[in-house]
Enzyme design. Structure first.
Site, PDB file in Angstrom:
ATOM      1  N   GLU A  81       0.862  -1.186   0.000  1.00 43.44           N
ATOM      2  CA  GLU A  81       0.000   0.000   0.000  1.00 43.44           C
ATOM      3  C   GLU A  81       0.896   1.231   0.000  1.00 43.44           C
ATOM      4  O   GLU A  81       1.213   1.805   1.029  1.00 43.44           O
ATOM      5  CB  GLU A  81      -0.952   0.008   1.192  1.00 43.44           C
ATOM      6  CG  GLU A  81      -2.035   1.064   1.041  1.00 43.44           C
ATOM      7  CD  GLU A  81      -3.054   1.064   2.161  1.00 43.44           C
ATOM      8  OE1 GLU A  81      -4.053   1.768   2.018  1.00 43.44           O
ATOM      9  OE2 GLU A  81      -2.848   0.365   3.169  1.00 43.44           O
ATOM     10  N   ASP A  89      -8.851  -4.319   6.190  1.00 39.87           N
ATOM     11  CA  ASP A  89      -7.921  -3.219   6.494  1.00 39.87           C
ATOM     12  C   ASP A  89      -7.595  -3.242   7.988  1.00 39.87           C
ATOM     13  O   ASP A  89      -7.419  -2.194   8.624  1.00 39.87           O
ATOM     14  CB  ASP A  89      -8.515  -1.870   6.084  1.00 39.87           C
ATOM     15  CG  ASP A  89      -7.447  -0.781   5.903  1.00 39.87           C
ATOM     16  OD1 ASP A  89      -6.249  -1.084   6.044  1.00 39.87           O
ATOM     17  OD2 ASP A  89      -7.824   0.372   5.653  1.00 39.87           O
TER      18      ASP A  89
END
Length: 365
Positions: free
Chosen positions: A116, A256
């Protein structure tokens, strides 16, 4: 062998499923106990942590995270890094490499890395630190990929030079996801045409939908086949989730999840940031959301609570994310597939989990 109401690629049957490391056969038996529901294990493509540890710590963090999420029915996952200094990312990747190579006993299969960043927009960082953002280069991507297999990467594709990287990343087998992006609708469409495959935590960390300026969200709703979304009912309001479900055929859920997952309220690490768990969510000191404490079994219950049929909810947490990565032997209950299985009671609570045939102990669930 297990018996109950089994979700197969062809639909529901009452019957039994026999397996060792892989599924041997599934047989119909109308007399099977249908109080138990047997689903494919969950596949979570965006996981930062759990049980007080963060993937960015390196060392045995990946093992601890894989074991913590397995207790909630996650049987395969991507260890997800944060935007950070080059040395910190390399430390995290070195820590993940042995966990990817050898599944830890009692843990989910770590399929690879979701990187990410650090190739993000400084205008849409969310919980990512601004001082660690860099312009992307294939030399750096190849270096990271050599340390641990990168399966997905979040990229602000509107940043100068990033669009040209997409085909090259695809050649390495990396799924490029548009995210943490300040791009326009046109930027999003151009990235999809260049080979981007998905969107990172849809709605969050990207330009929103406006009828004059559709933004990255508009590009996703209009054109995406796949996108991830965080169904914790805090990152995205139910109405916006329902809109995405109607627009994106293979919208799939991710957690997440952060180090605060499964932990009491308090202060935790998220990469180089300090985050705070309170009232069922995780925030920076500024109050901004910073990851979640979601688990995939709760994501299933949330999807069902929004009105999805159980089979549809299951597909969005197992089949679709597996297919997105090209993992055709996971995310489904079929002869020859890995025996990644979650057994649920009538309240959709896990009562048994199997990863590649290994029973996962749920005593601390």
């Amino acid at each position: 062998m297990l018996s109950g109401r089994i979700l197969t690629p062809d639909g529901w049957i009452n019957g039994s499923i026999a397996f060792d490391q892989r599924i041997l056969h599934i047989r119909e038996d109308q007399g099977a106990d249908n109080t138990l529901t047997i689903l494919p294990g969950f596949v979570d493509l965006h996981v930062h942590g759990a049980a007080g540890v963060d993937i960015m710590q390196g060392g045995d963090a990946g093992t601890i995270v894989a074991r913590a999420h397995a207790k909630h029915g996650t049987t395969a996952m991507l260890g997800t890094t944060m935007t950070a200094t080059d040395n910190s990312i390399r430390r995290a990747l070195r820590g993940l490499a042995p966990v990817i190579a050898q599944r830890p006993t009692g843990g989910a299969r770590m399929l690879g890395v979701h990187l990410e960043g650090p190739f993000l927009s400084i205008h849409r960082l969310g919980a990512q630190p601004a001082d660690a953002v860099v312009i992307g280069s294939m030399d750096l991507v190849r270096d990271y990929h050599a340390l641990a297999p990168v399966r997905a990467i979040t990229l602000a594709t509107e940043v100068d030079g990033h669009l040209a990287l997409i085909p090259q990343m695809n050649q390495l087998g990396i799924r490029v996801q548009i995210g943490h992006s300040n791009g326009s609708y046109e930027d999003g469409v151009a990235a999809l045409e260049a080979g981007a495959a998905g969107f990172t935590h849809l709605y969050n960390g990207m330009t929103g939908l406006n009828h004059y300026k559709p933004g990255i969200v508009g590009a996703a709703l209009a054109h995406a086949e796949y996108a991830e979304i965080i169904p914790d009912l805090q990152h995205v309001e139910p109405g916006a989730i329902r809109a995405a479900l109607r627009a994106i055929p293979r919208l799939y859920g991710v957690t997440d999840a952060t180090a605060a997952t499964g932990m009491p309220d308090g202060e935790y690490g998220l990469g180089s940031q300090r985050v705070y768990k309170c009232a069922g969510c995780v925030r920076l000191a500024t109050g901004s959301l910073a990851g979640s404490v979601l688990t995939m079994d709760q994501a299933l219950r949330n999807f069902v609570g929004l009105g999805l049929e159980l089979a549809d909810a299951s597909n969005r947490l197992s089949l679709y994310p597996a297919d997105y990565l090209g993992e055709t032997e996971r995310g489904r209950l079929a002869p020859g597939a890995w025996a990644d299985i979650v057994v649920l009671d009538q309240d959709l609570q896990p009562v048994a989990v199997f990863v590649e045939g290994e029973a996962i102990h749920l005593s601390t669930n």
